[in-house]
Design an enzyme around this catalytic site. Structure first.
Site, PDB file in Angstrom:
ATOM      1  N   GLY A   8      -5.133   2.430   2.097  1.00  0.00           N
ATOM      2  CA  GLY A   8      -5.045   2.253   0.649  1.00  0.00           C
ATOM      3  C   GLY A   8      -4.967   0.800   0.241  1.00  0.00           C
ATOM      4  O   GLY A   8      -4.298   0.443  -0.739  1.00  0.00           O
ATOM      5  N   GLY A  11      -5.693  -0.796  -3.426  1.00  0.00           N
ATOM      6  CA  GLY A  11      -4.730  -0.734  -4.517  1.00  0.00           C
ATOM      7  C   GLY A  11      -3.819  -1.944  -4.531  1.00  0.00           C
ATOM      8  O   GLY A  11      -3.847  -2.778  -3.614  1.00  0.00           O
ATOM      9  N   GLY A  14      -1.105  -1.967  -1.484  1.00  0.00           N
ATOM     10  CA  GLY A  14      -1.786  -2.133  -0.203  1.00  0.00           C
ATOM     11  C   GLY A  14      -2.425  -3.493  -0.062  1.00  0.00           C
ATOM     12  O   GLY A  14      -2.375  -4.119   1.009  1.00  0.00           O
ATOM     13  N   SER A 133       8.426   6.781  -2.020  1.00  0.00           N
ATOM     14  CA  SER A 133       8.711   6.493  -3.428  1.00  0.00           C
ATOM     15  C   SER A 133      10.176   6.816  -3.684  1.00  0.00           C
ATOM     16  O   SER A 133      10.763   7.671  -3.000  1.00  0.00           O
ATOM     17  CB  SER A 133       7.830   7.353  -4.340  1.00  0.00           C
ATOM     18  OG  SER A 133       8.293   7.337  -5.683  1.00  0.00           O
ATOM     19  N   TYR A 146       4.430  15.451  -6.586  1.00  0.00           N
ATOM     20  CA  TYR A 146       4.420  14.099  -6.047  1.00  0.00           C
ATOM     21  C   TYR A 146       5.746  13.792  -5.352  1.00  0.00           C
ATOM     22  O   TYR A 146       5.771  13.255  -4.239  1.00  0.00           O
ATOM     23  CB  TYR A 146       4.175  13.096  -7.173  1.00  0.00           C
ATOM     24  CG  TYR A 146       4.167  11.655  -6.733  1.00  0.00           C
ATOM     25  CD1 TYR A 146       3.073  11.113  -6.068  1.00  0.00           C
ATOM     26  CD2 TYR A 146       5.262  10.819  -6.974  1.00  0.00           C
ATOM     27  CE1 TYR A 146       3.062   9.783  -5.653  1.00  0.00           C
ATOM     28  CE2 TYR A 146       5.263   9.494  -6.575  1.00  0.00           C
ATOM     29  CZ  TYR A 146       4.158   8.988  -5.914  1.00  0.00           C
ATOM     30  OH  TYR A 146       4.151   7.673  -5.496  1.00  0.00           O
TER      31      TYR A 146
END
Length: 238
Positions: A8, A11, A14, A133, A146
Site C-alpha cells: 500500500g 497511499g 505507506g 488502527s 473496519y
C-alpha cells in the site's frame, strides 16, 4: 543492503514509511494495487523499485513474492500497510463490500506474511510490522466491519509474534489515530477541526508520525520488542 517491502505504498502512510525506511538505509520495495501513478518513479528516486498485486488474491501475492525475492534475494522488513476502508451502518454494508474489506485487510496481511516468512525463518532474522488502527483497539460506530478487520490484525500480530520469536523474527503493530491522508478528504473543514479538538495533543496526525514509529520498530534498537501494539494517535485512545 537490507530490503523493506511496504504494501500500500501509493497511499499517504505507506509512501511516508517507504521514504523513511529508505532514509534509514533500506532498499525499499513499494507495492501498489491500482493507484500506481508515479510510484515507479518515486521508488527509483528512493533507490528501490515498485511491484503491483491485488492483495485480495493469494495467487497475485505469491507472484509478487517471487518477483521481489528474485530481484533482492531477501526481505528483511515486511510492512503490511495496505488496507481498504468502508464506513456505514453494519446493516447497510453489502456482503461483497465486507468480503473485500476482510480479503485485503486481514487475509492480505496474513498471506503476504506467509509468502515472505520462510526466507526469514531460514535466516533466523526478520521484522514484520502490521498497520492496524485505533478502531481495532476500541471499535467505532459506523465502522464495525473496519474495526473488526483491524482488531483481527492485532490478534494476528500477537499470535504470530509468539510463534516466530524462536526464529529470531519480531512482529509488531502500529495503531494509527486520525491521520491526515486522502482518506479524510470526505470530511469538511468543520469535521476535521472537531477531530483535531477531540485529540488531546490538539492536532491531526501526519503520515510522517506513523513513519517515525515504523522506523523505530524496525530499527535494531528495538530488538527486544515484539508482539506489541504502538498507538500513534495523539492521545485519542489511551
Amino acid at each position: 543492503m537490507k530490503t523493506a517491502l511496504i504494501t500500500g505504498a501509493s497511499g499517504g502512510i505507506g509512501s511516508a514509511i517507504a521514504q523513511r525506511l529508505a532514509q534509514e538505509g533500506y532498499l525499499p520495495v513499494l507495492h501498489y494495487c491500482s493507484h500506481g501513478e508515479g510510484i515507479e518513479e518515486k521508488a527509483a528516486k528512493l533507490g528501490g523499485f515498485s511491484v503491483q498485486a491485488n492483495l485480495g488474491d493469494t495467487q497475485e501475492i505469491e507472484r509478487m513474492a517471487e518477483t521481489v525475492l528474485s530481484r533482492t534475494g531477501r526481505v528483511d522488513v515486511l510492512v503490511n500497510n495496505a488496507a481498504v476502508s468502508i464506513s456505514g451502518l453494519l446493516t447497510d454494508i453489502t456482503p461483497a463490500e465486507r468480503r473485500r474489506l476482510f480479503d485485503v485487510n486481514v487475509l492480505g496481511t496474513i498471506e503476504c506474511t506467509r509468502a515472505f516468512l520462510p526466507q526469514m525463518i531460514r535466516r533466523k532474522s526478520g521484522c514484520i510490522l502490521n498497520i492496524s488502527s485505533m478502531w481495532g483497539q476500541v471499535g467505532a460506530s459506523c465502522e464495525v466491519d473496519y474495526s473488526a478487520s483491524k482488531a483481527a490484525v492485532i490478534g494476528f500480530t500477537k499470535a504470530l509474534a509468539q510463534e516466530v520469536a524462536p526464529s529470531g523474527i519480531r512482529v509488531n503493530c502500529i495503531a494509527p489515530g486520525v491521520i491526515r491522508t486522502k482518506m479524510l478528504d470526505c470530511y469538511d473543514a468543520g469535521t476535521l477541526h472537531a477531530l483535531a479538538e477531540e485529540t488531546p495533543l490538539g492536532r491531526l496526525g501526519t503520515p510522517e508520525d506513523i513513519a517515525a514509529a515504523a522506523a523505530f520498530l524496525c530499527h535494531y534498537s528495538s530488538d527486544f520488542i515484539t508482539g506489541q501494539v504502538l498507538g500513534v494517535n495523539g492521545g485519542f485512545v489511551i
